[in-house]
Design a protein around this motif. Sequence first.
Motif, PDB file in Angstrom:
ATOM      1  N   LEU A   6       0.691  -1.224  -0.019  1.00 28.97           N
ATOM      2  CA  LEU A   6      -0.140   0.147  -0.013  1.00 28.97           C
ATOM      3  C   LEU A   6       0.852   1.368  -0.065  1.00 28.97           C
ATOM      4  O   LEU A   6       1.790   1.310   0.679  1.00 28.97           O
ATOM      5  CB  LEU A   6      -0.925   0.071   1.152  1.00 28.97           C
ATOM      6  N   ALA A   7       0.557   2.124  -0.912  1.00 32.03           N
ATOM      7  CA  ALA A   7       1.399   3.446  -0.722  1.00 32.03           C
ATOM      8  C   ALA A   7       0.779   4.657  -0.311  1.00 32.03           C
ATOM      9  O   ALA A   7       1.208   5.446   0.225  1.00 32.03           O
ATOM     10  CB  ALA A   7       1.339   3.659  -2.463  1.00 32.03           C
ATOM     11  N   ALA A   8      -0.688   4.577  -0.349  1.00 33.38           N
ATOM     12  CA  ALA A   8      -1.123   5.829   0.425  1.00 33.38           C
ATOM     13  C   ALA A   8      -2.830   5.328   0.736  1.00 33.38           C
ATOM     14  O   ALA A   8      -3.360   4.384   0.286  1.00 33.38           O
ATOM     15  CB  ALA A   8      -1.433   6.995  -0.538  1.00 33.38           C
ATOM     16  N   VAL A   9      -3.585   6.354   1.364  1.00 34.65           N
ATOM     17  CA  VAL A   9      -4.920   6.242   1.641  1.00 34.65           C
ATOM     18  C   VAL A   9      -5.775   7.271   0.565  1.00 34.65           C
ATOM     19  O   VAL A   9      -5.440   8.277   0.790  1.00 34.65           O
ATOM     20  CB  VAL A   9      -5.172   6.592   3.377  1.00 34.65           C
ATOM     21  N   LEU A  10      -6.689   6.473   0.050  1.00 38.19           N
ATOM     22  CA  LEU A  10      -7.590   7.465  -0.854  1.00 38.19           C
ATOM     23  C   LEU A  10      -8.660   7.865  -0.253  1.00 38.19           C
ATOM     24  O   LEU A  10      -9.257   8.892  -0.520  1.00 38.19           O
ATOM     25  CB  LEU A  10      -7.823   6.583  -2.082  1.00 38.19           C
ATOM     26  N   SER A  52      -2.486   1.349  -4.392  1.00 42.17           N
ATOM     27  CA  SER A  52      -1.430   0.642  -4.726  1.00 42.17           C
ATOM     28  C   SER A  52      -1.312   0.292  -6.216  1.00 42.17           C
ATOM     29  O   SER A  52      -1.674   1.166  -7.004  1.00 42.17           O
ATOM     30  CB  SER A  52      -1.950  -0.914  -3.929  1.00 42.17           C
ATOM     31  N   TYR A  53      -0.133  -0.649  -6.453  1.00 36.97           N
ATOM     32  CA  TYR A  53      -0.017  -0.903  -7.830  1.00 36.97           C
ATOM     33  C   TYR A  53       0.090  -2.130  -8.305  1.00 36.97           C
ATOM     34  O   TYR A  53       0.580  -3.442  -7.497  1.00 36.97           O
ATOM     35  CB  TYR A  53       1.476  -0.462  -7.989  1.00 36.97           C
ATOM     36  N   THR A  54      -0.189  -2.711  -9.474  1.00 33.88           N
ATOM     37  CA  THR A  54       0.113  -4.112  -9.955  1.00 33.88           C
ATOM     38  C   THR A  54       1.835  -4.088 -10.127  1.00 33.88           C
ATOM     39  O   THR A  54       2.308  -3.150 -10.068  1.00 33.88           O
ATOM     40  CB  THR A  54      -0.460  -4.191 -11.070  1.00 33.88           C
ATOM     41  N   PRO A  55       2.136  -5.339 -10.254  1.00 32.11           N
ATOM     42  CA  PRO A  55       3.595  -5.687 -10.654  1.00 32.11           C
ATOM     43  C   PRO A  55       4.030  -4.946 -11.710  1.00 32.11           C
ATOM     44  O   PRO A  55       5.324  -4.397 -11.887  1.00 32.11           O
ATOM     45  CB  PRO A  55       3.482  -7.166 -10.722  1.00 32.11           C
ATOM     46  N   GLY A  56       3.296  -4.702 -12.864  1.00 33.36           N
ATOM     47  CA  GLY A  56       3.627  -3.925 -13.868  1.00 33.36           C
ATOM     48  C   GLY A  56       3.548  -2.435 -13.736  1.00 33.36           C
ATOM     49  O   GLY A  56       3.690  -1.625 -14.554  1.00 33.36           O
ATOM     50  N   GLY A  57       3.171  -1.770 -12.691  1.00 32.96           N
ATOM     51  CA  GLY A  57       3.429  -0.301 -12.192  1.00 32.96           C
ATOM     52  C   GLY A  57       1.941   0.207 -12.461  1.00 32.96           C
ATOM     53  O   GLY A  57       1.706   1.351 -12.191  1.00 32.96           O
ATOM     54  N   ARG A  58       0.865  -0.527 -12.754  1.00 32.46           N
ATOM     55  CA  ARG A  58      -0.479   0.350 -12.938  1.00 32.46           C
ATOM     56  C   ARG A  58      -0.804   0.586 -11.465  1.00 32.46           C
ATOM     57  O   ARG A  58      -1.370  -0.331 -10.715  1.00 32.46           O
ATOM     58  CB  ARG A  58      -1.444  -0.639 -13.565  1.00 32.46           C
ATOM     59  N   PRO A  59      -1.609   1.633 -11.435  1.00 30.68           N
ATOM     60  CA  PRO A  59      -2.237   2.168 -10.031  1.00 30.68           C
ATOM     61  C   PRO A  59      -3.532   1.362 -10.018  1.00 30.68           C
ATOM     62  O   PRO A  59      -4.249   1.252 -10.691  1.00 30.68           O
ATOM     63  CB  PRO A  59      -2.141   3.745 -10.110  1.00 30.68           C
ATOM     64  N   ILE A  60      -3.915   1.004  -8.566  1.00 27.71           N
ATOM     65  CA  ILE A  60      -5.061   0.342  -8.274  1.00 27.71           C
ATOM     66  C   ILE A  60      -5.694   0.986  -7.199  1.00 27.71           C
ATOM     67  O   ILE A  60      -4.931   1.463  -6.162  1.00 27.71           O
ATOM     68  CB  ILE A  60      -5.113  -0.936  -8.224  1.00 27.71           C
ATOM     69  N   ALA A  61      -7.116   0.916  -7.085  1.00 28.92           N
ATOM     70  CA  ALA A  61      -7.667   1.356  -5.820  1.00 28.92           C
ATOM     71  C   ALA A  61      -8.176   0.026  -5.037  1.00 28.92           C
ATOM     72  O   ALA A  61      -9.000  -0.763  -5.547  1.00 28.92           O
ATOM     73  CB  ALA A  61      -8.859   2.392  -6.123  1.00 28.92           C
ATOM     74  N   LEU A  62      -7.664  -0.153  -3.710  1.00 27.35           N
ATOM     75  CA  LEU A  62      -7.974  -1.411  -3.054  1.00 27.35           C
ATOM     76  C   LEU A  62      -8.542  -1.213  -2.037  1.00 27.35           C
ATOM     77  O   LEU A  62      -8.183  -0.252  -1.033  1.00 27.35           O
ATOM     78  CB  LEU A  62      -6.366  -2.074  -2.684  1.00 27.35           C
ATOM     79  N   ALA A  87     -15.368   1.292 -13.345  1.00 30.53           N
ATOM     80  CA  ALA A  87     -13.774   0.891 -13.038  1.00 30.53           C
ATOM     81  C   ALA A  87     -13.873  -0.701 -12.830  1.00 30.53           C
ATOM     82  O   ALA A  87     -14.503  -1.453 -11.841  1.00 30.53           O
ATOM     83  CB  ALA A  87     -13.729   1.631 -11.901  1.00 30.53           C
ATOM     84  N   PRO A  88     -13.030  -1.465 -13.830  1.00 32.60           N
ATOM     85  CA  PRO A  88     -13.288  -2.737 -13.573  1.00 32.60           C
ATOM     86  C   PRO A  88     -12.624  -3.496 -12.423  1.00 32.60           C
ATOM     87  O   PRO A  88     -11.792  -2.563 -11.831  1.00 32.60           O
ATOM     88  CB  PRO A  88     -12.483  -3.185 -14.910  1.00 32.60           C
ATOM     89  N   VAL A  89     -13.118  -4.499 -11.947  1.00 36.87           N
ATOM     90  CA  VAL A  89     -12.690  -5.201 -10.587  1.00 36.87           C
ATOM     91  C   VAL A  89     -11.195  -5.877 -11.152  1.00 36.87           C
ATOM     92  O   VAL A  89     -11.388  -6.899 -12.036  1.00 36.87           O
ATOM     93  CB  VAL A  89     -13.638  -6.319 -10.269  1.00 36.87           C
ATOM     94  N   ALA A 108      -9.445  -0.717 -11.036  1.00 32.97           N
ATOM     95  CA  ALA A 108      -8.496  -0.002 -11.640  1.00 32.97           C
ATOM     96  C   ALA A 108      -8.673   1.397 -10.890  1.00 32.97           C
ATOM     97  O   ALA A 108      -9.843   1.989 -10.325  1.00 32.97           O
ATOM     98  CB  ALA A 108      -8.996   0.081 -13.099  1.00 32.97           C
ATOM     99  N   TYR A 109      -7.546   2.319 -10.809  1.00 36.89           N
ATOM    100  CA  TYR A 109      -7.792   3.373 -10.329  1.00 36.89           C
ATOM    101  C   TYR A 109      -8.147   4.562 -11.432  1.00 36.89           C
ATOM    102  O   TYR A 109      -7.495   4.534 -12.343  1.00 36.89           O
ATOM    103  CB  TYR A 109      -6.216   3.706  -9.767  1.00 36.89           C
ATOM    104  N   VAL A 110      -9.015   5.403 -10.882  1.00 37.42           N
ATOM    105  CA  VAL A 110      -9.481   6.462 -11.833  1.00 37.42           C
ATOM    106  C   VAL A 110      -9.036   7.847 -11.440  1.00 37.42           C
ATOM    107  O   VAL A 110      -9.353   8.321 -10.143  1.00 37.42           O
ATOM    108  CB  VAL A 110     -10.867   6.469 -11.606  1.00 37.42           C
TER     109      VAL A 110
END
Length: 618
Positions: A26-30, A41-51, A84-86, A101-103
């Motif tokens: 986890l990188a920050a609180v949204l 957070s981020y996927t292994p490939g560096g795409r941001p996500i909302a968890l 926003a896809p799961v 997916a992070y929007v």
Amino acid sequence: MSSAPSADLFQPLTGDDPAVVGGYHLAAVLGTGGMGKVYLSYTPGGRPIALKVIRPEFSGDPEFRRRFQQEVKAAQRVQGLYTAPVIDSDTEGAQPWLATAYVPGPSLAHAVAQHGGLPLRSVLLLTVGVAEALHVIHGAGIVHRDLKPANVLLASDGPRVIDFGIARAADATALTSTGVSVGTPAFMAPEQAAAGTITPATDIFALGQITAYAAIGAPAFGDGPSHAVLYRIVHEDPDLSRLPEELRPLVTRCLSRDPADRPALAEVIELCHAVSPVPLRQGEDWLPQTIAGSITERLQLPAPVRPPTAPATPTPTAHSPQSPAPGSAPPYRPTGFGMAAAPTQSAPGGPGMAPPRNPAAPSGAFGPPSGAPNAPRAHGMPGGAPLPPGTMPSAYRAPQGYTTGYTTPPPFHTAGFTPARAPKRRTTGLIIAGSVVAAIALVTTISALLPDAPKDNGKSTGGSSSASGSSDTPKPRTDPKPVAYKNVNVTANYYLMLADNPPRPAEDTDAGVTYGHGDLYFSYDSMFGDEKLGTANGKLVLLNNSQKGSLKTCRTETRYTEKIGLDQLTNGSQICVLSDAGHIAVATYRGKSGADDPSRYFTVDLTIWRNAEDPKES
């Protein structure tokens, strides 16, 4: 508008926040909502996500977990341009979570609070985008139930609807009686506020609210205490005096109290095109420049958090074992396969003995056997093969007490090299031997002082006797208190859930084909006149006239079925309903609708014992 982007948008983690969830760092609180907390957070490939991590209050409710699992599976089928896809999820962990997916865009609530209402073109493009999103969501068999400005994000290329379907997992749990609210009162439909039947038309009402809020800059039914707002929604007309004239016919129809009078989604989109002075085309300029600037702020993301890298250490050999760093987990050592259990001991048989070869590894390679109890595994990979690089983090859960990174130790014996024999430690051996002798002497002395244990003369039922109150003795389950509901009408092709309080019929979205959600449903075939009472989540038992419906009776009966014809029932017939979620009920049949009644239904009295049994694993 503030020019400092990251300070307010991305809050740092606190001591109460986990560092890693499901393998995601986890990188920050949204943000924080009624259902849980959302992290970046981020996927292994560096795409941001909302968890989103679900609150512990919900996590401990078995009915919530069952419904959450169903809703997540349904949400994964939603693949629309305006949703926003799961990405990933875990519905069975200690705290369930869901990643989307992070929007990079503000919510409609934030944009209106900062800049006021939107211009007409932006409102129309917002409305058609949300309508398209609802069309895809409803197509997956989901009713959003909590569509509100906070759940509509404004991206550069159009709106995004989030959190669809998740509210359903919580609206019927035991938490509804503890003050935990699901849904926002200012944007509820009248039937939702009155605990009525929830249908896709419920989301149409919320869409009308969204349109009015975006244009006016305030809720159509005003602000204030929740009970006051809900009263106005159910009994009064909305205040649309400040709404642009072009939007009034559309919003007025969407906000009809009768769900049948609300327009379909396709008609909503047609009305928006009809009143627009210019053709509606979604593009980068759909938002005012002031709001578009906040999208740029949300692109300035905190850097991904990388797992700490272990310091370089010498390669372990048979004569130079590697010791773990202070405070870290010991390195993996397979046991029971000819290897010593202690990480610093040599292999049995003396130095130079080769460790076992991994049957799943190539010829000549050594490592932990695939059947080793703590060997890292990739989820779903045959033979327990090591996790390949780049695999999604949630596909692998590291065993407790071990780090996720495992390096296979090199062979202890290679051609042309024989490691030196480790020096013997006589002093340590003498100390250990003396300690063992002293311990044996102490145990012998204590045993001599204790009285002889009474003999059971062969009356013991187990392999050994145990004292009363032993931890091995299972504690009896405390029966829950029954809750009674009188004259519950179940309409044809509707179903009930025993966890609902009170149980209210919900329409089956599969049109009477599978009844995938019903603990108790009414199936009616209009072609053949076939009427059945059934369950899709458990078992039914039709009791004999001589039996009295009770928790004990339902627990002991085993004459299970899943469907019972109404022609088999008479007034007063009792049926045990045993749901897979662990709820047990006695349904007392009270008859069905007459031939002149405009609707078709049967009536039952329900006595429910919630959480009477452990839920069955799905």
